[in-house]
Motif scaffolding. Structure first.
Motif, short mmCIF file in Angstrom:
data_model
loop_
_atom_site.label_atom_id
_atom_site.label_comp_id
_atom_site.label_asym_id
_atom_site.label_seq_id
_atom_site.Cartn_x
_atom_site.Cartn_y
_atom_site.Cartn_z
N MET A 224 0.91 -0.96 0.02
CA MET A 224 -0.03 0.08 -0.15
C MET A 224 0.80 1.35 0.12
O MET A 224 1.75 1.31 0.96
N ASN A 225 0.70 2.22 -0.98
CA ASN A 225 1.50 3.19 -0.95
C ASN A 225 0.83 4.25 -0.04
O ASN A 225 -0.18 4.29 0.76
N VAL A 226 1.55 5.38 0.35
CA VAL A 226 1.61 6.66 1.25
C VAL A 226 -0.07 6.98 1.07
O VAL A 226 -0.78 7.35 1.87
N ALA A 227 0.03 7.54 -0.36
CA ALA A 227 -1.38 8.16 -0.87
C ALA A 227 -2.80 7.23 -0.21
O ALA A 227 -3.76 7.70 0.14
N GLU A 228 -2.64 5.96 -0.60
CA GLU A 228 -3.52 5.08 -0.28
C GLU A 228 -3.78 4.76 1.37
O GLU A 228 -4.94 4.73 1.96
N LEU A 229 -2.68 4.79 2.06
CA LEU A 229 -2.61 4.87 3.44
C LEU A 229 -3.36 5.97 3.96
O LEU A 229 -4.30 5.82 4.98
N LYS A 230 -3.12 7.14 3.63
CA LYS A 230 -3.68 8.33 4.05
C LYS A 230 -5.46 8.18 3.68
O LYS A 230 -6.01 8.69 4.51
N LYS A 231 -5.67 7.93 2.69
CA LYS A 231 -7.13 7.85 1.91
C LYS A 231 -7.84 6.79 2.96
O LYS A 231 -8.92 7.23 3.32
N ASP A 232 -7.13 5.78 3.24
CA ASP A 232 -7.64 4.86 4.29
C ASP A 232 -7.96 5.44 5.55
O ASP A 232 -8.80 5.06 6.13
#
Length: 186
Positions: free
Chosen positions: A1-9
């Motif tokens: 999971m990349n950083v953008a996906e982590l923040k969105k999650d």
């Protein structure tokens, strides 16, 4: 999971915690009437248990009275019984074709108890948001260990997650404060 996906999650999970809090706060009864109060009252309808709103029109008659008009006349007594036996402490009166459900005024002691309930719900929501922050920060540290992101990216991501956390905790605090003000109004 990349950083953008982590923040969105993280943002989605924090928003969900706030939504759950809103639902829980709506269940806390103030002195004012609102139709959502009867959402959890179940009534028997042809062998199955359904919410009152599925067998009747639930409206506000005035600021302290809910009106319940069943779509079938034979449901009136069943709805009245279900409301009376619910844990809401309401006493509906049968007006022939419609039930009037007056809101009893809250005592000072009951207002204090409800204030404690509201603060407890708020603290649970804050804990949920902080748990999301902890989980995401753990994922970021794991990604850093695996060298899939740089230290700068990790630091920026943790700062962004902290900003998200602060924003949602602030939103929770506003909801709690608003509900406490509602409870104090007579």
């Amino acid at each position: 999971m990349n950083v953008a996906e982590l923040k969105k999650d993280a943002e989605q999970r924090m928003a969900k915690a706030v939504e759950v809090l809103k639902v829980d706060l709506a269940k806390v009864r103030t002195g004012r009437a609102h139709t959502g109060l009867l959402d959890h009252v179940m009534v028997e309808y042809y062998g199955s248990m359904v919410p009152v709103s599925q067998v009747a029109n639930v409206t506000l008659i005035d600021s302290r009275t809910i009106g319940v008009q069943p779509w079938e006349k034979n449901m009136l007594s069943k709805i009245e019984k279900a409301i009376r036996e619910s844990d809401l402490g309401l006493n509906p009166s049968n007006m022939g074709e419609i039930l009037r459900v007056p809101m009893p005024p809250l005592t000072e002691e009951r207002r204090r108890e409800l204030g404690k309930v509201v603060r407890h719900e708020g603290e649970q929501a804050r804990v949920a948001v902080r748990n999301v922050r902890r989980d995401v920060n753990h994922e970021i540290k794991e990604a850093l260990k695996k060298k899939t992101i740089s230290e700068d990216e990790a630091r920026r991501a943790e700062e962004d997650v902290q900003k998200l956390t602060d924003r949602y905790i602030g939103e929770i605090d506003k909801l709690i404060e608003k509900k406490e003000q509602e409870l104090l109004q007579i």
